[in-house]
Write a protein that holds these residues in place. Structure first.
Motif, PDB file in Angstrom:
ATOM      1  N   ARG A 156      -2.591  10.292   1.547  1.00 42.06           N
ATOM      2  CA  ARG A 156      -2.477   9.878   2.942  1.00 42.06           C
ATOM      3  C   ARG A 156      -1.108   9.259   3.240  1.00 42.06           C
ATOM      4  O   ARG A 156      -0.463   9.587   4.241  1.00 42.06           O
ATOM      5  N   CYS A 157      -0.646   8.378   2.370  1.00 39.00           N
ATOM      6  CA  CYS A 157       0.641   7.712   2.612  1.00 39.00           C
ATOM      7  C   CYS A 157       1.801   8.699   2.569  1.00 39.00           C
ATOM      8  O   CYS A 157       2.804   8.517   3.266  1.00 39.00           O
TER       9      CYS A 157
ATOM     10  N   CYS B  94       1.762  10.352   5.989  1.00 43.78           N
ATOM     11  CA  CYS B  94       2.196   9.371   6.986  1.00 43.78           C
ATOM     12  C   CYS B  94       3.703   9.169   6.916  1.00 43.78           C
ATOM     13  O   CYS B  94       4.404   9.232   7.937  1.00 43.78           O
ATOM     14  N   ARG B  95       4.212   8.941   5.714  1.00 44.27           N
ATOM     15  CA  ARG B  95       5.653   8.674   5.571  1.00 44.27           C
ATOM     16  C   ARG B  95       6.476   9.901   5.956  1.00 44.27           C
ATOM     17  O   ARG B  95       7.559   9.770   6.537  1.00 44.27           O
TER      18      ARG B  95
ATOM     19  N   ARG C 144       1.869   4.788  -4.950  1.00 42.51           N
ATOM     20  CA  ARG C 144       2.832   4.820  -3.851  1.00 42.51           C
ATOM     21  C   ARG C 144       3.269   6.267  -3.557  1.00 42.51           C
ATOM     22  O   ARG C 144       4.419   6.646  -3.791  1.00 42.51           O
TER      23      ARG C 144
ATOM     24  N   GLY D  18       4.011   7.570  -0.894  1.00 51.69           N
ATOM     25  CA  GLY D  18       5.045   7.590   0.127  1.00 51.69           C
ATOM     26  C   GLY D  18       6.441   7.730  -0.449  1.00 51.69           C
ATOM     27  O   GLY D  18       7.358   8.221   0.226  1.00 51.69           O
TER      28      GLY D  18
ATOM     29  N   ALA E  25       0.994  -3.475   5.295  1.00 50.84           N
ATOM     30  CA  ALA E  25       0.915  -2.017   5.317  1.00 50.84           C
ATOM     31  C   ALA E  25       0.242  -1.559   6.609  1.00 50.84           C
ATOM     32  O   ALA E  25      -0.364  -2.346   7.331  1.00 50.84           O
TER      33      ALA E  25
ATOM     34  N   SER F 293      -4.400   1.787   5.768  1.00 54.92           N
ATOM     35  CA  SER F 293      -4.608   1.322   4.391  1.00 54.92           C
ATOM     36  C   SER F 293      -5.873   0.478   4.255  1.00 54.92           C
ATOM     37  O   SER F 293      -6.285   0.159   3.154  1.00 54.92           O
TER      38      SER F 293
ATOM     39  N   SER G  70      -7.458   1.987  -2.475  1.00 54.36           N
ATOM     40  CA  SER G  70      -6.689   3.154  -2.881  1.00 54.36           C
ATOM     41  C   SER G  70      -7.353   3.815  -4.076  1.00 54.36           C
ATOM     42  O   SER G  70      -8.269   3.243  -4.677  1.00 54.36           O
TER      43      SER G  70
END
Length: 335
Positions: free
Chosen positions: A136-137, A140-141, A174, A176, A217, A221, A307
């Motif tokens: 997901r991150c 998003c990023r 992480r 992202g 965040a 999240s 997470s």
């Protein structure tokens, strides 16, 4: 009031001519004192700051992906210090950014003295984000940085900077970071080895109010991996966290387990939450917001508690590879 220009930490008097007996000894003492400071934490941070500013000054202009947190605020301060009006901070507005954080970003940009722009998009338009899997991150990023590069091109700027620091690759899951590497954003804090504590110390040197601000965040999240991200869930999380902020808590999360609110607060604030008054108020107000059940996590606040669990060595090596890719990138690219 704009942040002051950076002034290196310890300053040492220049050597002067000494007449009379003892002059040589005094000069030696000064030289030894200066030598003793070489390699000190202050001197090392001074060197990192000057190197980052010098690199940024080498660009014609930069756009800083700006959340108003301590990392991006320090990048904005360094960029503004190095480039003045040729540095721009940009905040991406979406359903996952709390309104309070947007207001904070505006306020901190004014502190720094940097021009502040906003762009708007919706992560909820991307089914890969909504499904809320382990990447997901990353999605998003990728979207956020994509909007940053679009805005940069409109402004005639080639380089987009982000706030990734040297502590990030070792801070758990992480994904992202992979997006940062793929998009070729420039990460001056990572490039020059700023740890999280060095970032905070740099913020103090610039007089930034966010120097000790807890990490914040995006709202997604708070939703456990595997549970779809929806506007309804994001909205009730934001409203619940606004209550905790209004009640004076500083480090907290409200996790949304499909209608069950799990409140996490920092260890030093947990005692205040373990009271009948807090329990009654939290139950009443969060139920009004739309939660079916309200709980307090006795383990307190911790990052990544919803997470993917059981991170493997492969996960760690992938994130280190992403960090290495960021360091190895040539700038500007942004394609």
């Amino acid at each position: 009031m704009p942040a002051r220009l950076f002034t290196p930490g310890p300053q040492f008097p220049s050597m002067t001519d000494h007449a009379g007996e003892g002059a040589t000894a005094e000069a030696d003492a000064e030289a030894n004192a200066e030598a003793d400071t070489e390699g000190s934490p202050d001197a090392e941070l001074d060197a990192k700051i000057e190197a980052a500013r010098a690199d940024l000054a080498g660009f014609d202009g930069v756009l800083v992906a700006f959340s108003g947190g301590v990392d991006s605020s320090v990048v904005a301060a360094l960029a503004h210090d190095a480039l003045g009006a040729d540095a721009v901070a940009c905040t991406a507005r979406s359903e996952t950014l709390p309104e309070a954080e947007l207001e904070d970003a505006r306020r901190v940009a004014e502190e720094v003295g940097i021009r502040h722009e906003t762009v708007t998009f919706s992560e909820l338009e991307d089914p890969n984000f909504v499904v809320n899997d382990g990447d997901r991150c990353y999605h998003c990023r990728t979207m956020r940085l994509g909007k940053m590069f679009e805005q940069a091109r409109e402004l005639g700027i080639d380089v987009v900077c982000d706030g990734t620091n040297a502590s990030d690759p070792g801070e758990g899951h992480r994904p992202g970071l992979r997006a940062v590497a793929e998009m070729d954003a420039y990460s001056p804090l990572l490039e020059h080895g700023f740890t999280k504590e060095e970032v905070r110390e740099t913020a103090r040197r610039y007089g930034l109010s966010v120097a000790d601000k807890p990490s914040m965040a995006c709202l997604s999240s708070r939703i456990p991996t595997g549970l779809e991200v929806t506007e309804e869930r994001l909205s009730r999380v934001e409203r619940a966290e606004n209550l905790l902020r209004d009640w004076g808590f500083e480090q907290f999360r409200v996790r949304d387990h499909d209608g069950l609110a799990r409140i996490e607060v920092g260890a030093d604030e947990l005692e205040r939450a373990l009271t009948p008054g807090f329990a009654e108020a939290a139950s009443e107000h969060l139920s009004e917001i739309g939660f079916d059940h309200v709980t307090l996590d006795l383990s307190g606040y911790r990052t990544g508690s919803v997470s993917p669990a059981g991170e493997s060595e492969d996960d760690e090596s992938e994130e280190q590879a992403a960090a290495n890719a960021i360091l190895d990138a040539d700038y500007p690219v942004g394609e």
